[in-house]
Design a protein around this motif. Structure first.
Motif, mmCIF file in Angstrom:
data_model
loop_
_atom_site.group_PDB
_atom_site.id
_atom_site.type_symbol
_atom_site.label_atom_id
_atom_site.label_comp_id
_atom_site.label_asym_id
_atom_site.label_seq_id
_atom_site.Cartn_x
_atom_site.Cartn_y
_atom_site.Cartn_z
ATOM 1 N N LEU A 316 0.824 -1.204 0.000
ATOM 2 C CA LEU A 316 0.000 0.000 0.000
ATOM 3 C C LEU A 316 0.859 1.255 0.000
ATOM 4 N N LEU A 317 2.167 1.059 0.209
ATOM 5 C CA LEU A 317 3.078 2.200 0.301
ATOM 6 C C LEU A 317 4.185 2.040 -0.730
ATOM 7 N N PRO A 318 4.728 3.139 -1.201
ATOM 8 C CA PRO A 318 5.867 3.020 -2.111
ATOM 9 C C PRO A 318 7.105 2.602 -1.329
ATOM 10 N N SER A 319 8.029 1.963 -2.020
ATOM 11 C CA SER A 319 9.234 1.520 -1.326
ATOM 12 C C SER A 319 10.126 2.720 -1.009
ATOM 13 N N GLN A 320 9.885 3.828 -1.713
ATOM 14 C CA GLN A 320 10.791 4.967 -1.551
ATOM 15 C C GLN A 320 10.068 6.234 -2.019
ATOM 16 N N MET A 321 10.343 7.326 -1.348
ATOM 17 C CA MET A 321 9.706 8.599 -1.739
ATOM 18 C C MET A 321 10.709 9.451 -2.510
ATOM 19 N N PRO A 322 10.247 10.137 -3.542
ATOM 20 C CA PRO A 322 11.161 11.055 -4.234
ATOM 21 C C PRO A 322 11.533 12.205 -3.297
ATOM 22 N N ILE A 343 -0.760 5.137 -0.362
ATOM 23 C CA ILE A 343 -0.119 6.377 -0.801
ATOM 24 C C ILE A 343 0.966 6.049 -1.825
ATOM 25 N N ASP A 344 1.323 7.031 -2.605
ATOM 26 C CA ASP A 344 2.418 6.826 -3.555
ATOM 27 C C ASP A 344 2.966 8.187 -3.991
ATOM 28 N N ALA A 345 4.162 8.157 -4.497
ATOM 29 C CA ALA A 345 4.774 9.372 -5.061
ATOM 30 C C ALA A 345 5.779 8.903 -6.090
ATOM 31 N N VAL A 346 5.804 9.554 -7.215
ATOM 32 C CA VAL A 346 6.654 9.050 -8.296
ATOM 33 C C VAL A 346 7.107 10.222 -9.174
ATOM 34 N N ALA A 347 8.273 10.081 -9.776
ATOM 35 C CA ALA A 347 8.746 11.101 -10.716
ATOM 36 C C ALA A 347 8.002 10.940 -12.031
ATOM 37 N N THR A 348 7.618 12.068 -12.595
ATOM 38 C CA THR A 348 6.905 11.993 -13.881
ATOM 39 C C THR A 348 7.926 12.071 -15.002
ATOM 40 N N PRO A 349 7.541 11.626 -16.213
ATOM 41 C CA PRO A 349 8.527 11.572 -17.309
ATOM 42 C C PRO A 349 9.077 12.950 -17.700
ATOM 43 N N ASP A 350 8.284 14.013 -17.437
ATOM 44 C CA ASP A 350 8.773 15.342 -17.807
ATOM 45 C C ASP A 350 9.689 15.930 -16.732
ATOM 46 N N ALA A 354 4.651 13.382 -8.978
ATOM 47 C CA ALA A 354 3.220 13.155 -8.780
ATOM 48 C C ALA A 354 3.020 12.411 -7.462
ATOM 49 N N VAL A 355 1.930 12.738 -6.767
ATOM 50 C CA VAL A 355 1.658 12.078 -5.484
ATOM 51 C C VAL A 355 0.217 11.576 -5.458
ATOM 52 N N LEU A 356 -0.014 10.616 -4.609
ATOM 53 C CA LEU A 356 -1.329 9.975 -4.517
ATOM 54 C C LEU A 356 -1.631 9.637 -3.064
ATOM 55 N N VAL A 357 -2.880 9.866 -2.668
ATOM 56 C CA VAL A 357 -3.371 9.373 -1.393
ATOM 57 C C VAL A 357 -4.752 8.812 -1.647
ATOM 58 N N GLY A 358 -5.004 7.608 -1.153
ATOM 59 C CA GLY A 358 -6.325 7.032 -1.387
ATOM 60 C C GLY A 358 -6.768 6.182 -0.216
ATOM 61 N N ASP A 359 -7.992 5.778 -0.276
ATOM 62 C CA ASP A 359 -8.576 5.018 0.832
ATOM 63 C C ASP A 359 -9.656 4.102 0.265
ATOM 64 N N VAL A 360 -9.472 2.805 0.454
ATOM 65 C CA VAL A 360 -10.532 1.881 0.079
ATOM 66 C C VAL A 360 -11.438 1.748 1.284
ATOM 67 N N CYS A 361 -12.715 1.956 1.095
ATOM 68 C CA CYS A 361 -13.600 1.863 2.242
ATOM 69 C C CYS A 361 -13.624 0.428 2.715
ATOM 70 N N ARG A 375 -2.941 1.469 -6.269
ATOM 71 C CA ARG A 375 -1.648 2.158 -6.223
ATOM 72 C C ARG A 375 -0.806 1.779 -7.438
ATOM 73 N N ALA A 376 -0.790 0.471 -7.741
ATOM 74 C CA ALA A 376 0.007 0.022 -8.888
ATOM 75 C C ALA A 376 -0.536 0.622 -10.187
ATOM 76 N N GLY A 377 -1.894 0.643 -10.273
ATOM 77 C CA GLY A 377 -2.506 1.209 -11.480
ATOM 78 C C GLY A 377 -2.164 2.679 -11.633
ATOM 79 N N TRP A 378 -2.287 3.406 -10.526
ATOM 80 C CA TRP A 378 -1.997 4.840 -10.597
ATOM 81 C C TRP A 378 -0.521 5.080 -10.926
ATOM 82 N N ARG A 379 0.360 4.269 -10.350
ATOM 83 C CA ARG A 379 1.786 4.449 -10.577
ATOM 84 C C ARG A 379 2.113 4.284 -12.066
#
Lengths: 558, 125
Positions: A316-322, A343-350, A354-361, A375-379
């Motif tokens: 559910l978490l990224p292994s590393q934050m930018p 949650i996730d955060a990733v470098a964009t190609p440009d 980009a960052v993400l926070v979500g919650d599955v009910c 998370r994987a889909g968004w990444r």
């Protein structure tokens, strides 16, 4: 584990064999001693009886102490009635005495009751009692077959009869059954076969034996040892059966007693002991073979479950934050359940981030699995440059991949341009992200779309903002705004969280916000009703960094 | 218990069920609906639907708090009723609950009204 159990079993077997040996030996020794004691006790009783008979016969002998010594084996006529009366009394009054005989001092027959088959004057000096009584009186004779009509096996108690300091004759009392009755009774009592032999090893009587023949046991090593005055026990084979034998001399008589018990009876306690011990060992083996694997299995399954839970939680978490992105994630310890926050955060190609926070009910593995999927889909979208503008694909992901129809998800995501001056964001049913500007905190209420998985269709709205220098963005889950900062206080709420993001002078501070949330998260994890997640992009770092070193590991490797 | 406000287990939560003439079934919820109490709501609604209720009113007038689990229960109810040709209306006047519906976009999926009468009217249309 199998090795440990095998080792345990080997130790158990060794231990059991050892204990069994010790215990069996102890039981055997005890049982053997009991047989020896039986033999000794029998010998003592035979001795007591013979002493008593000896005393009685001696007493009868004193009645004859005034008679004249017989001449040529004939009594003086005046002594004959007394002799008859004495012999008859001895025969009738003393239990076990079958016949009473009087001889002169040379062993010639003088009188007998009942009247003897042999003529008066018959020389009986060849009998062992004649020599024996010269040594000691009373003397217990060897066994021999009587010359009477029935040819019974008899033993004789012989006493010297004295008159005026002279030996006037020998009084004999012959017994047939007394010792036999004793061996029967005593043998029954002790469950043993009692054999009584005379001085020469000839069987006087044996338990259950009625034969009137003379049988010698002199060659029996046990009897031989007793004849030599020895006593003890041996375990050996008698007529094909394992037998425990005890042997002892009868003191003062030269007789012997042998008590024999079949090993199966003497050691009857050994099988019982064995059953008890092996039963105990069996229980231990059962525990080892069945309970231990069961318990270990349960433990390892529980551990597996925890491992799976941890793996899910990690997914559910990224292994590393930018660089420039800081996060805080705390699973509620109260529910002991997997949370659905991701949650996730990733470098964009440009070159942006980009960052993400979500919650599955909901909670549990299904919610966590869906969170990890999202998370994987968004990444994937984000690394392709579509961090915020293709949320309908994630909606489809929820609709298609959820395992529970009631599951739905909310999320907020944002993408910052490489220069750090443009923010694009999208919100799907999620609480508003907080934008920290130099002089105000703005909740990004809109535009917003519905949560994922509600069946909404069509494109989802995105928002765009131009940013001044020194901004920060905070994304979080509802667990944070629904938390109660203090017991009994209201829930934090969006406004409360915004207040945490301002310093006393009212200036927004990402640092203060993170510290306050960390305090809440660490203070009392038990108080958190829900998982909470916070992701903060600190523009100063993003802007200064400006570079794409913020790539996650997976991309750096590729 | 002074600490009860921070302890969801001891929060007052209660459900009342009412079958109205005309076939509507009303479940009134009071207190807080969270992970601990949502299963009760879920069970009650499921039993009502299994019992034949097709016009369902969930009255949240006295509900102070709904967490995402509770939202899931309401979504589940709507999804179960849809193939049965049933309808669900929610009565709510509590601003924080309204905010929750608005944030998640559920206000566009649920029929949310202010009174029970409006709800009954909405589901029998």
């Amino acid at each position: 584990m199998a090795v440990a159990i095998a080792g345990g079993l080997v130790m158990l077997v060794v231990f059991t064999v050892f204990v069994l040996r010790l215990a069996e030996n102890a039981v055997r020794r005890e049982a053997t001693n009991r047989v020896g004691t039986t033999a000794e006790l029998s010998a003592r009783l035979v001795r007591e009886q013979s002493l008593r008979v000896g005393e009685v016969v001696t007493a009868y002998g004193t009645r004859l102490s005034s008679i004249d010594a017989p001449r040529r084996a004939r009594l003086a006529p005046a002594d004959r009635p007394r002799m008859r009366a004495t012999l008859d009394a001895l025969r009738h009054d003393v239990a076990g005495v079958r016949s009473a005989v009087f001889t002169d001092r040379l062993g010639r027959l003088v009188a007998a009751s009942p009247p003897a088959a042999l003529p008066v004057g018959t020389d009986l000096s060849g009998r062992d009692w004649f020599r024996g009584v010269a040594q000691r009186s009373p003397y217990l004779s060897r066994a021999y077959i009587s010359q009477g009509r029935h040819h019974r096996k008899v033993t004789v108690t012989a006493v010297r009869v004295m008159a005026g300091g002279q030996v006037v004759g020998i009084l004999l009392a012959a017994e047939t059954d007394r010792v036999q009755q004793f061996t029967n009774a005593f043998g029954r009592e002790f469950g043993a076969r009692i054999t009584v032999t005379d001085q020469a090893g000839t069987v006087v009587a044996a338990t259950g034996q009625t034969g009137q023949r003379l049988i010698s046991r002199a060659s029996d090593p046990v009897v031989a040892r007793a004849l030599r005055g020895g006593k003890g026990t041996v375990v050996g084979t008698v007529r094909g059966d394992r037998t425990v034998s005890g042997f002892a001399p009868v003191p003062g008589t030269g007789w012997t007693v042998v008590a024999a018990v079949p090993a199966s009876e003497a050691y009857a306690d050994v099988p019982r002991l064995r059953v008890t011990l092996l039963g105990g060992a069996g229980v231990v083996a059962f525990l080892l073979l069945w309970m231990v694997p069961l318990l270990v299995g349960r433990l390892s399954r529980a551990r597996d479950a925890l491992t799976i839970q941890e793996a899910f939680q990690r997914d559910l978490l990224p292994s590393q934050m930018p660089p420039g992105v800081r996060s805080l994630y705390r699973a509620s310890e109260r529910r002991m359940l997997l949370g659905g926050d991701f949650i996730d955060a990733v470098a964009t190609p440009d070159g942006g981030v980009a960052v993400l926070v979500g919650d599955v009910c909901g909670h549990g593995p299904r919610a966590a699995a869906l969170g990890a999927t999202l998370r994987a889909g968004w990444r994937t979208l984000a690394t392709a440059g579509s961090a915020v503008n293709r949320l309908e694909l994630l909606d489809a992901l929820v609709e298609g991949e959820r395992r529970d129809e009631n599951l739905f998800a909310t999320l907020a995501c944002a993408q910052v341009s490489p220069d750090g001056r443009t923010l694009r964001y999208a919100i799907a049913g999620h609480p508003p992200p907080l934008l920290l500007l130099p002089d105000e905190v703005i909740p990004l209420e809109g535009p917003r779309g519905a949560a994922l998985g509600l069946g909404a269709t069509g494109l989802r709205p995105t928002g765009t903002r131009e940013l001044p220098e020194g901004w920060a963005l905070a994304l979080y889950t509802d667990g944070l705004i629904e938390a109660r900062p203090a017991a009994g206080e209201d829930r934090l709420g969006v406004d409360g969280l915004a207040a945490w993001a301002r310093d006393p002078a009212g200036h927004p501070s990402a640092e203060r916000l993170i510290r306050a949330v960390a305090r809440l998260a660490d203070e009392d994890p038990q108080r958190l009703e829900d998982d909470l997640a916070l992701v903060v992009i600190d523009a100063t770092i993003v802007a200064v960094g400006g570079q794409t070193s913020a790539r996650p590991r997976s991309i750096q490797r590729a | 218990m002074p600490d009860s406000a921070s302890d969801p287990i001891t929060f007052d939560f209660s459900l009342t069920e009412e079958r109205l003439s005309g076939g509507a079934y009303v479940v009134a919820v009071s207190g807080e609906v969270d992970i601990f109490t949502a299963p009760d709501l879920k069970r009650t609604i499921a039993q009502a639907i299994e019992g034949g209720a097709r016009m369902l009113v969930v009255d949240l007038t006295n509900t102070r708090f709904l967490d995402s689990t509770a939202l899931g229960v309401l979504i589940g109810a709507v999804k179960r009723l849809r193939p049965l040709d049933g309808r669900l209306a929610i009565v709510n006047t509590e601003p924080s609950t309204a905010k929750t519906f608005q944030i998640t976009g559920l206000d566009r999926i649920f029929t949310i009204v202010a009174t029970r009468d409006e709800a009954l009217k909405a589901i029998s249309d």
